[in-house]
Enzyme design. Structure first.
Site, short mmCIF file in Angstrom:
data_model
loop_
_atom_site.label_atom_id
_atom_site.label_comp_id
_atom_site.label_asym_id
_atom_site.label_seq_id
_atom_site.Cartn_x
_atom_site.Cartn_y
_atom_site.Cartn_z
N ASP A 1 0.82 -0.94 -0.16
CA ASP A 1 0.14 0.34 0.22
C ASP A 1 0.75 1.44 -0.33
O ASP A 1 2.16 1.49 1.02
CB ASP A 1 -1.02 0.05 1.49
CG ASP A 1 -1.63 0.83 1.52
OD1 ASP A 1 -3.29 1.45 0.51
OD2 ASP A 1 -1.75 2.08 2.63
N GLU B 1 14.51 -15.87 -0.36
CA GLU B 1 15.12 -16.18 0.67
C GLU B 1 13.98 -17.78 1.23
O GLU B 1 14.55 -18.91 1.23
CB GLU B 1 15.42 -16.12 1.85
CG GLU B 1 16.45 -14.70 1.80
CD GLU B 1 16.19 -14.30 3.73
OE1 GLU B 1 15.34 -14.65 4.47
OE2 GLU B 1 16.58 -13.36 4.03
#
Length: 565
Positions: free
Chosen positions: A223, A274
């Site tokens: 956002d 990751e």
């Protein structure tokens, strides 16, 4: 006709083998308050969403994006977050969130959750601690606190105005009862901005990302992705001769789109990388087109919303620019573009298109504006066919597959948008009215109690999902068939050679776009266009049409997909 490099079978096989799901995904946005209510309190919830996930899967979407469901006082529809690692009791529990993610994955749906990093709720424990602490303390440094201007600090630190109207600064009362510092809130007073110059804020959000990634989230919608980092020195905004803030056309306010945000996204990208499964980020950034490539460089976000397409007029030249320019800019950095026509912040496109192209909208739809509903839906269906044939990913907003209109007739006392409360504008509630699932059920199937936090108009009954499912020509079936063909024909493919081409020689007011095996024809005029009269139209096979052809003619304000032999 523009010539493009051919797409070979070997290329397609290679592309599919190494496909990153987000590059061509169809993502369905769920606004939790308004999707489905399981417990009868009149507000949607996570168990309600979980129960309705088959609708999204059967539609043909690849992913679901959930607007915020975190703990929140709901002063801005959940975008005022009080706890980023818990579920608001109105929506359920963390266990409900886990169940939703698991069920979505069973249905082969990815799950994207909203992250709100520009500001928190004023009810967040960190902001409460900041208020209780002294100026200059570590607690205050989590947010944008500043001394005021003027002899006694009685003036705001600068002249910035809130997106929701009024000053962007609020002065606090210190512990000793004296007027104190000011805090920045680019949105509502209950949404204080974080201080992203503080490493502790970076650590906070790194932990939040990992929390949801560990629970199985496949990505994040960010956002106000262009807003976290403020310009050095917090300079005043430009003003006109009357002292009103001025934002030159094609630019953004001084507090948006500052280069420091990119370091944040490089940090976040490393975290996402990751994890297995191609976790992704898409940014909500209302920025100039020229800024878009910066956000989707290979080590930053995966996508950024292309709002130029959403804002485009119903006009061939405007639509062509809204397609070609984002594709060109995305290609600069090897990123896919996104396509979107509606979301929880804008007037639904079935209503927007019901006005003349030159119509200027305010903030929300007023009761004095009267669209042509039939025209709006016809153009919306055509625009959707155009969108779904383009390379990249497409974002759908809940209810657009039903052809839902914007709702203007909401009593003012029921409106919740902070822009309405601060400035009296209609605001965004009109696109957030709860969905109709069953025409003859209480609240049209939204809630077993018949309660609905915003009133549903009678027309929603006619557009309910059960009235459209399996009905040839319905908007729901149009979406389902378009998404089926899009997947089957790899229309979302966005790799080398997967470019669009605009066909020359089309009649005035007709847009013709080639992509893959499909030629899309959009008739923006008031008159039918003979298929035989179009370049390459004589022997083309009609795959799909937003409105039935009449005597071999593409009717006004409609679109067709033609098969390229």
């Amino acid at each position: 006709m523009t010539q493009n490099a051919p797409v070979t079978a070997d290329h397609r096989a290679t592309e599919q083998a190494h496909r990153q799901w987000w590059r061509d995904a169809v993502v369905y946005q769920v606004y939790p308050r308004s999707f489905a209510d399981s417990d009868g309190d009149g507000m949607g919830d996570l168990p309600g969403i979980t129960a309705r996930l088959p609708h999204i899967a059967e539609l043909g979407a690849d992913a679901v994006w959930l607007s915020p469901f975190y703990t929140s006082p709901q002063n801005d529809g959940g975008y005022d977050v009080a706890d980023y690692r818990d579920v608001d009791p109105r929506f359920g529990t963390l266990a409900d969130a886990d169940e939703l993610i698991a069920r979505a994955h069973e249905l082969d749906l990815k799950v994207i959750v909203d992250i709100v990093p520009n500001h928190s709720s004023s009810e967040h424990v960190l902001f409460k601690q900041a208020l209780a602490a002294a100026p200059g303390s570590p607690e205050r440094e989590m947010y944008m606190f500043r001394e005021g201007r003027g002899e006694h600090g009685e003036l705001p630190p600068n002249n910035w105005q809130s997106i929701f109207h009024g000053d962007a600064w609020t002065r606090v009362t210190e512990a000793d009862g004296t007027p104190g510092q000011w805090y920045l809130h680019l949105f509502d007073t209950t949404q204080p901005d974080f201080n992203w110059e503080n490493p502790a804020v970076h650590e906070l959000f790194a932990d939040v990302l990992r929390f949801w990634l560990d629970r199985g989230a496949d990505g994040f919608r960010v956002d106000v992705a262009h807003g976290m980092v403020k310009p050095e020195g917090l300079p005043d905004s430009p003003v006109d001769s009357e002292g009103m803030t001025v934002v030159p056309e094609g630019e953004v306010p001084v507090y948006f789109d500052n280069d420091g945000v990119h370091a944040i996204y490089r940090e976040w990208r490393a975290i996402l990388d990751e994890y297995p499964g191609e976790r992704m980020m898409v940014g909500e950034a209302w920025i100039p087109e020229a800024s878009m490539p910066k956000y989707v460089r290979p080590d930053e976000m995966h996508q950024v919303f292309n709002f130029g397409f959403l804002q485009s007029r119903w006009d061939v030249e405007a639509l062509q620019h809204a397609i070609s320019e984002p594709l060109r800019l995305a290609d600069e950095v090897g990123a896919p573009t996104t396509w979107v026509l509606s979301n929880h912040d804008v007037i639904r496109h079935a209503t927007r298109y019901g006005f003349p192209p030159e119509h200027r909208f305010g903030e929300g739809l007023s009761r004095q504006e009267h669209p042509d509903a039939q025209l709006g839906l016809a153009r919306a269906r055509a625009a959707t066919l155009l969108m779904l044939a383009l390379p990249g990913s497409a974002y759908l907003y809940q209810g657009e597959e039903l052809g839902l209109p914007e709702v203007a007739d909401i009593p003012d006392e029921l409106r919740e948008d902070p822009a309405h409360k601060r400035a009296g504008v209609p605001g965004r509630d009109g696109c957030r009215v709860p969905l109709p699932w069953q025409a003859d059920a209480p609240a049209f199937g939204f809630s077993p109690s018949g309660e609905s936090w915003l009133p549903q108009p009678e027309v929603f009954g006619e557009l309910a999902a059960d009235r459209q499912r399996g009905v040839e020509g319905s908007t729901l079936e149009l979406y389902r068939e378009a998404l089926r063909l899009r997947r089957e024909l790899h229309l979302g493919a966005h790799g080398v050679g997967d470019r669009v081409a605009f066909v020359e020689g089309a009649p005035q007011g007709v847009l013709m776009v080639e992509h893959g095996p499909v030629l899309v024809v959009v008739n923006t005029t008031d008159d039918p266009v003979e298929l035989q009269a179009l370049p390459r139209g004589a022997d083309a096979e009609v795959l799909l049409a937003s409105a039935p052809l009449e005597g071999g003619a593409i009717v006004a304000d409609s679109a067709v997909w033609l098969h390229r032999a």
